[in-house]
Design a protein around this motif. Structure first.
Motif, PDB file in Angstrom:
ATOM      1  N   LEU A 271       0.853  -1.193   0.000  1.00 17.95           N
ATOM      2  CA  LEU A 271       0.000   0.000   0.000  1.00 17.95           C
ATOM      3  C   LEU A 271       0.888   1.242   0.000  1.00 17.95           C
ATOM      4  N   THR A 272       1.456   1.583   1.150  1.00 15.26           N
ATOM      5  CA  THR A 272       2.354   2.739   1.183  1.00 15.26           C
ATOM      6  C   THR A 272       3.818   2.339   1.277  1.00 15.26           C
ATOM      7  N   TYR A 273       4.094   1.081   1.605  1.00 15.21           N
ATOM      8  CA  TYR A 273       5.420   0.578   1.954  1.00 15.21           C
ATOM      9  C   TYR A 273       5.866   1.233   3.249  1.00 15.21           C
ATOM     10  N   VAL A 274       6.193   2.531   3.228  1.00 21.93           N
ATOM     11  CA  VAL A 274       6.518   3.271   4.443  1.00 21.93           C
ATOM     12  C   VAL A 274       5.978   4.696   4.295  1.00 21.93           C
ATOM     13  N   SER A 275       5.953   5.433   5.391  1.00 17.47           N
ATOM     14  CA  SER A 275       5.437   6.809   5.343  1.00 17.47           C
ATOM     15  C   SER A 275       5.894   7.578   6.576  1.00 17.47           C
ATOM     16  N   SER A 276       5.771   8.905   6.492  1.00 13.99           N
ATOM     17  CA  SER A 276       5.882   9.791   7.663  1.00 13.99           C
ATOM     18  C   SER A 276       7.203   9.651   8.409  1.00 13.99           C
ATOM     19  N   GLY A 277       8.303   9.429   7.690  1.00 13.70           N
ATOM     20  CA  GLY A 277       9.581   9.145   8.329  1.00 13.70           C
ATOM     21  C   GLY A 277       9.960  10.040   9.495  1.00 13.70           C
ATOM     22  N   PRO A 278      10.179  11.348   9.277  1.00  7.14           N
ATOM     23  CA  PRO A 278      10.582  12.210  10.394  1.00  7.14           C
ATOM     24  C   PRO A 278       9.519  12.314  11.481  1.00  7.14           C
ATOM     25  N   PHE A 279       8.257  12.240  11.078  1.00  7.41           N
ATOM     26  CA  PHE A 279       7.181  12.367  12.057  1.00  7.41           C
ATOM     27  C   PHE A 279       7.148  11.179  13.013  1.00  7.41           C
ATOM     28  N   GLN A 280       7.630  10.035  12.560  1.00  9.84           N
ATOM     29  CA  GLN A 280       7.659   8.871  13.453  1.00  9.84           C
ATOM     30  C   GLN A 280       8.538   9.142  14.672  1.00  9.84           C
ATOM     31  N   TYR A 281       9.656   9.812  14.451  1.00  8.53           N
ATOM     32  CA  TYR A 281      10.540  10.123  15.583  1.00  8.53           C
ATOM     33  C   TYR A 281       9.858  11.104  16.542  1.00  8.53           C
ATOM     34  N   ALA A 282       9.113  12.064  15.986  1.00  6.27           N
ATOM     35  CA  ALA A 282       8.423  13.028  16.836  1.00  6.27           C
ATOM     36  C   ALA A 282       7.319  12.365  17.652  1.00  6.27           C
ATOM     37  N   ILE A 283       6.562  11.466  17.039  1.00 10.23           N
ATOM     38  CA  ILE A 283       5.479  10.791  17.765  1.00 10.23           C
ATOM     39  C   ILE A 283       6.043   9.857  18.828  1.00 10.23           C
ATOM     40  N   ALA A 284       7.226   9.321  18.619  1.00 10.68           N
ATOM     41  CA  ALA A 284       7.860   8.533  19.670  1.00 10.68           C
ATOM     42  C   ALA A 284       8.043   9.382  20.929  1.00 10.68           C
ATOM     43  N   GLU A 285       8.389  10.662  20.750  1.00 10.40           N
ATOM     44  CA  GLU A 285       8.509  11.555  21.898  1.00 10.40           C
ATOM     45  C   GLU A 285       7.131  11.901  22.472  1.00 10.40           C
ATOM     46  N   ALA A 286       6.142  12.062  21.595  1.00  7.99           N
ATOM     47  CA  ALA A 286       4.799  12.418  22.060  1.00  7.99           C
ATOM     48  C   ALA A 286       4.220  11.333  22.968  1.00  7.99           C
ATOM     49  N   LEU A 287       4.449  10.085  22.623  1.00  8.56           N
ATOM     50  CA  LEU A 287       3.891   8.988  23.409  1.00  8.56           C
ATOM     51  C   LEU A 287       4.428   8.950  24.830  1.00  8.56           C
ATOM     52  N   ALA A 288       5.559   9.601  25.045  1.00 15.49           N
ATOM     53  CA  ALA A 288       6.151   9.629  26.386  1.00 15.49           C
ATOM     54  C   ALA A 288       5.756  10.873  27.176  1.00 15.49           C
ATOM     55  N   LEU A 289       4.847  11.691  26.649  1.00 16.11           N
ATOM     56  CA  LEU A 289       4.404  12.872  27.390  1.00 16.11           C
ATOM     57  C   LEU A 289       3.816  12.463  28.741  1.00 16.11           C
TER      58      LEU A 289
END
Length: 395
Positions: A271-289
């Motif tokens: 489908l997409t193979y992969v997506s949102s590369g840089p945003f994945q790193y940011a959401i990793a930080e968001a999940l630890a809020l």
């Protein structure tokens, strides 16, 4: 000049013939054309935490994710998703084999259904349902079997007997959404326990869309995967857009057993193979809020819910005050109206406000004919202005 293509066969795959332009596109275009306040499409009108936006910027500038990230998702995000499930629900997941990052929850739903269904399989879905459910089931060649949430005592409720009766030997999968869009219903632990027992008894797979998991105002969210017998048969879907107010980043994820993850990944890669590369790193930080972030988010949205719900009631609607999500469903019958679609199409010219007719989320359009959905994930001043404009209906 090119020669027109002539064929008796339509261009669009016949499985999708019933799915034209989405109601969200139509109503958002109507809001733009009329300059109306858009309480239709469910996206916030302010961005999420600045520190998370800065994390995305930092990732881009330092070269994190600018090229293809790993197919399952960057390790930092998969680890953060596993930690989130453990932190909030006590569910342990191996980030390497039981977590898959997707292009939002929409791709997660599509990949799951395309992976797990064969043509002719039956899928039970609670209606009203998010419109992509119906389209994805159709693309898989499966058969949608709706079980209707019905209004009762100020809320929409699930009839467990009706759910059980809907299961046949051809039923392959239950597709659940809790907290539920568009009604705001949050299935109770007792209801989820009954659903789990049914799934185990009839050997059913379950796909659960839990993107509003942190937007529960009364009670708490209970993941179905944590109930007895459900871990090995449940695909749990969530995403960052609703919780962190970055809907345009399209970062979603799946947690499930290694066997289910492998099946879904086999489809997702095409489908997409992969997506949102840089945003994945940011959401990793968001999940630890910290917990304070989630507490503040819920309190803010609960206050906005009450502003809009009270205003809609004052304008003459029957209001179903939601326990979760950031949507309110109303009934227009007290206003002397019978057709929610016609009402929503006329509302911008009448009041300068856009909403969504729920009937498009039903197989049986008559069941939702008088229902209209409103989004309250907007600035307080926007909601107050919308309430003031809608007051014209009462006047």
């Amino acid at each position: 000049m090119s020669t027109p293509v002539s064929s008796d066969r339509p261009f669009l795959n016949r499985r999708l013939a019933a799915f034209g332009t989405t109601i969200f596109a139509e109503m958002s275009a109507l809001a733009t054309r009329t300059g109306s306040l858009n309480l239709g499409q469910g996206f916030p009108d302010t961005d999420g935490p600045a520190q998370i936006a800065e994390a995305a910027s930092r990732a881009i500038l330092t070269g994190l994710g600018n090229q293809y990230p790993p197919g399952p998702g960057v390790p930092e995000l998969r680890t953060a998703i596993a930690a989130h499930q453990q932190r909030f629900y006590g569910l342990a997941h191996d980030p390497d084999t039981e977590v898959l990052v997707t292009a939002g929850a929409t791709e997660a739903i599509a990949a799951s259904l395309l992976a797990l269904l064969e043509p002719g399989d039956e899928v039970i879905a609670l209606e009203p349902y998010y419109d992509s459910y119906a389209a994805c089931i159709a693309m898989a060649g499966a058969v949608r079997v709706p079980v209707t949430l019905r209004p009762h005592a100020g809320a929409f409720t699930l009839d467990l007997d009706e759910l059980r009766a809907a299961v046949t030997p051809r039923t392959r999968l239950l597709l659940l959404n809790t907290p539920h869009n568009p009604t705001g219903t949050v299935l109770t632990p007792a209801e989820l326990t009954a659903i789990a027992e049914l799934a185990v008894e009839r050997d059913l797979l379950v796909v659960t869309d839990e993107v509003y998991e942190h937007l529960v105002f009364e009670g708490a969210h209970t993941p179905l995967a944590g109930l007895p017998g459900m871990r090995e048969r449940t695909v749990t879907i969530s995403s960052a857009g609703k919780t962190y107010s970055f809907t345009g980043w399209k970062v979603g994820w799946i947690t499930a057993s290694p066997e289910l993850i492998t099946a879904v990944r086999s489809v997702k890669q095409f489908l997409t193979y992969v997506s949102s590369g840089p945003f994945q790193y940011a959401i990793a930080e968001a999940l630890a809020l910290p917990d304070s972030y989630y507490d503040t988010l819920r309190a803010d949205l609960a206050a906005k819910r009450d502003i809009l719900a009270d205003g809609l009631a004052a304008a003459g609607f029957e209001v179903f005050r939601p326990r979760g999500t950031y949507f309110i469903t109303t009934d227009i019958t007290p206003l002397g109206e019978k057709d929610g679609l016609a009402f929503c199409r006329a509302l911008p010219d009448r009041c300068g406000v856009v909403a969504i007719p729920n009937q498009v989320f039903y197989d049986d359009r008559s069941a939702g004919a008088t229902q209209v959905r409103w989004a309250f994930c907007k600035r307080t001043d926007v909601l107050e202005e919308a309430v003031d404009r809608l007051g014209q209906l009462a006047r």
